[in-house]
Design an enzyme around this catalytic site. Structure first.
Site: not given
Ligand code: UGA
Length: 449
Positions: A37, A278
């Site tokens: 990496k 997360c």
């Molecule tokens: C999440 C948070 O949104 C970030 O702000 C945070 O920094 C990050 O975790 C972290 O702690 O590192 P992430 O895990 O990249 O980000 O993804 P998201 O876009 O939040 O989606 C999470 C999950 O929720 C996905 O599986 C998505 O499909 C699902 N989701 C999202 C739903 O089922 N419904 C929704 O309305 C939105």
């Protein structure tokens, strides 16, 4: 001031932080222990997929403002502010495994000779900042009193995978917590171009809130943010379950309640639930923290339970339509935990594929970013969606990649032997599918819209 910055740990968060800080003019040295990496990063290439990151790394590399090393002492020598971005995977008893943080902190302690602010960016359990100070102190063997050299701060990261650079450079808020006010000033100084949005590409109409707070509050903000987002999704999923029972349409209900500015429209999409590295991990940590204090976090536990049910409900739906699953061919469209990433950590699709395989089904899949799933060698992954759907009894959409929304129902019908489609993300036009002879089932969707 152009504080020199070290970023320890070049995983997902660390690499984005290092590349973005270099892009706003900071002198950055990133630390990576893995030789392969390190070689990639040193050549200005990203070791993982994130839109725009390769270009940002290459530009930072060319500007001479970003270099990588495997030596923490070198990084400490070359910096005044150290961002800790090492992994904190789930460990025993629901708490995060802090061994990488401990080892990095001890190396920093051994190398410390000049004043530094040590900033946690990894999501660390509440109280870690104080613990970290004791680890650095135990390893420190220099002549000056440690209190003159070390201040601890927490600056939680809120970026989303697939949108990481935009989220980092144009955040809603930057939170810095420390019990040493001067340390907060130093971290804000590093972020100044982002706070004022005056870097090349900044948007002065969208300056983020800069929140100063205590160490413990900043650490808690990170968990509370993710727990609230996961709660919104589980709430939408619970309402979707009720919608299905009474015959209402969850997508319309959520879009309509989201018009209330107190509620807001985002993170209310019902479906197979949240996944990723997360939400599940952070909820587990927060629940374990509450248990440590003999508190039962009823709501948080329910958020997890609803999410687990959403995954199980896919199997129940298939059972209802196909009866026994042994020998049935089930095609999964999408494996990543969400579109725009190749990340399979805690992906609903992986749990669903494992349950289907355990039930004896033949499971095929397609995902534009994934060619194999290490833990599921029996899962047959094809390079295009129609090949995966060949002779399938049912298709289940699990990740709403744009390519699946563009699929023609007739083409899918032609490939399949059955006519069942489960839309686990409420992303498809159900009526379109019904017109092509499909039994279409969304999550909490009325039979006909
Ligand atoms: C999440 C948070 O949104 C970030 O702000 C945070 O920094 C990050 O975790 C972290 O702690 O590192 P992430 O895990 O990249 O980000 O993804 P998201 O876009 O939040 O989606 C999470 C999950 O929720 C996905 O599986 C998505 O499909 C699902 N989701 C999202 C739903 O089922 N419904 C929704 O309305 C939105």
């Amino acid at each position: 001031m152009n504080a020199r910055v070290a970023v320890v740990g070049s995983g997902y968060v660390g690499t984005v932080v290092a590349a973005c800080l270099a892009s706003i003019g900071r002198e950055v040295v990133g630390v990576e222990a893995d030789e392969a990496k390190l070689a990639q990063l040193s050549a200005g290439e990203s070791p993982f997929f994130e839109p725009g990151l390769d270009q940002l790394l290459a530009a930072a590399h060319q500007s001479g403002r970003l270099r990588f090393t495997r030596d923490i002492a070198d990084a400490v020598d070359s910096s005044e502010v150290v961002f800790l971005c090492v992994g904190t995977p789930p460990g025993a008893n629901g708490h995060a495994d802090m061994s990488a943080v401990r080892s990095a902190a001890a190396s920093i302690g051994r190398a410390l000779r000049t004043p530094h602010v040590l900033v946690t960016k990894s999501t660390v359990p509440i109280g870690s900042g104080h613990w970290l100070a004791s680890v650095v102190e135990a390893a420190y063997d220099g002549p000056q009193p440690i209190d003159e050299l070390l201040a601890i701060a927490s600056c939680p990261e809120f970026l989303r995978e697939g949108n990481a650079i935009e989220d980092f450079l144009h955040p809603d808020r930057i939170v810095v917590g420390s019990d040493t006010p001067a340390a907060i000033d130093k971290v804000f100084a590093v972020y100044r171009p982002i706070i004022e949005q005056d870097f090349d590409g900044g948007d002065p109409d969208r300056c983020p809130a800069a929140v100063r707070t205590t160490l413990l509050t900043a650490e808690t903000v990170k968990y509370a943010s993710n727990a609230f987002l996961a709660t919104k999704i589980s709430f939408a999923n619970e309402i979707a379950q009720i919608c299905e029972l009474v015959g209402a349409d969850a997508s319309d209900v959520m879009a309509t309640i989201g018009l209330d500015s107190r509620i807001g429209p985002r993170f209310l999409d019902a479906g197979v639930g949240w996944g990723g590295s997360c939400f599940g991990k952070d909820l587990l940590e927060l629940i374990s923290t509450a248990h440590d204090f003999d508190h039962v976090p009823t709501l948080l536990q329910a958020v997890v339970d609803v999410n687990n049910y959403q995954r199980r409900s896919v199997i129940e739906r298939l059972h209802r339509h196909l009866k026994t699953l042994a020998g049935k061919r089930i095609c999964l469209l999408g494996l990543a935990f969400k579109p725009g990433t190749d990340d399979l950590r805690d992906a609903p699709a992986v749990a669903i594929a494992a349950a289907l395989l355990a039930a004896g089904a033949v499971v095929t899949a397609h995902d534009p970013m994934i060619l194999s799933v290490r833990d599921l060698p029996e899962l047959q992954i094809e390079v295009d969606p129609l090949a995966a759907a060949k002779r399938a009894d049912a298709v289940v959409l699990l990740t709403e990649w744009p390519a699946y929304l563009a699929l023609a129902p007739e083409a899918l019908a032609f490939a399949m032997r059955g006519r069942l489609i489960i839309d686990g993300r409420n992303a498809l036009d159900g009526d379109d599918y019904r017109r092509s002879g499909f039994t279409y089932e969304g999550i909490g969707r009325a039979v006909s819209r």
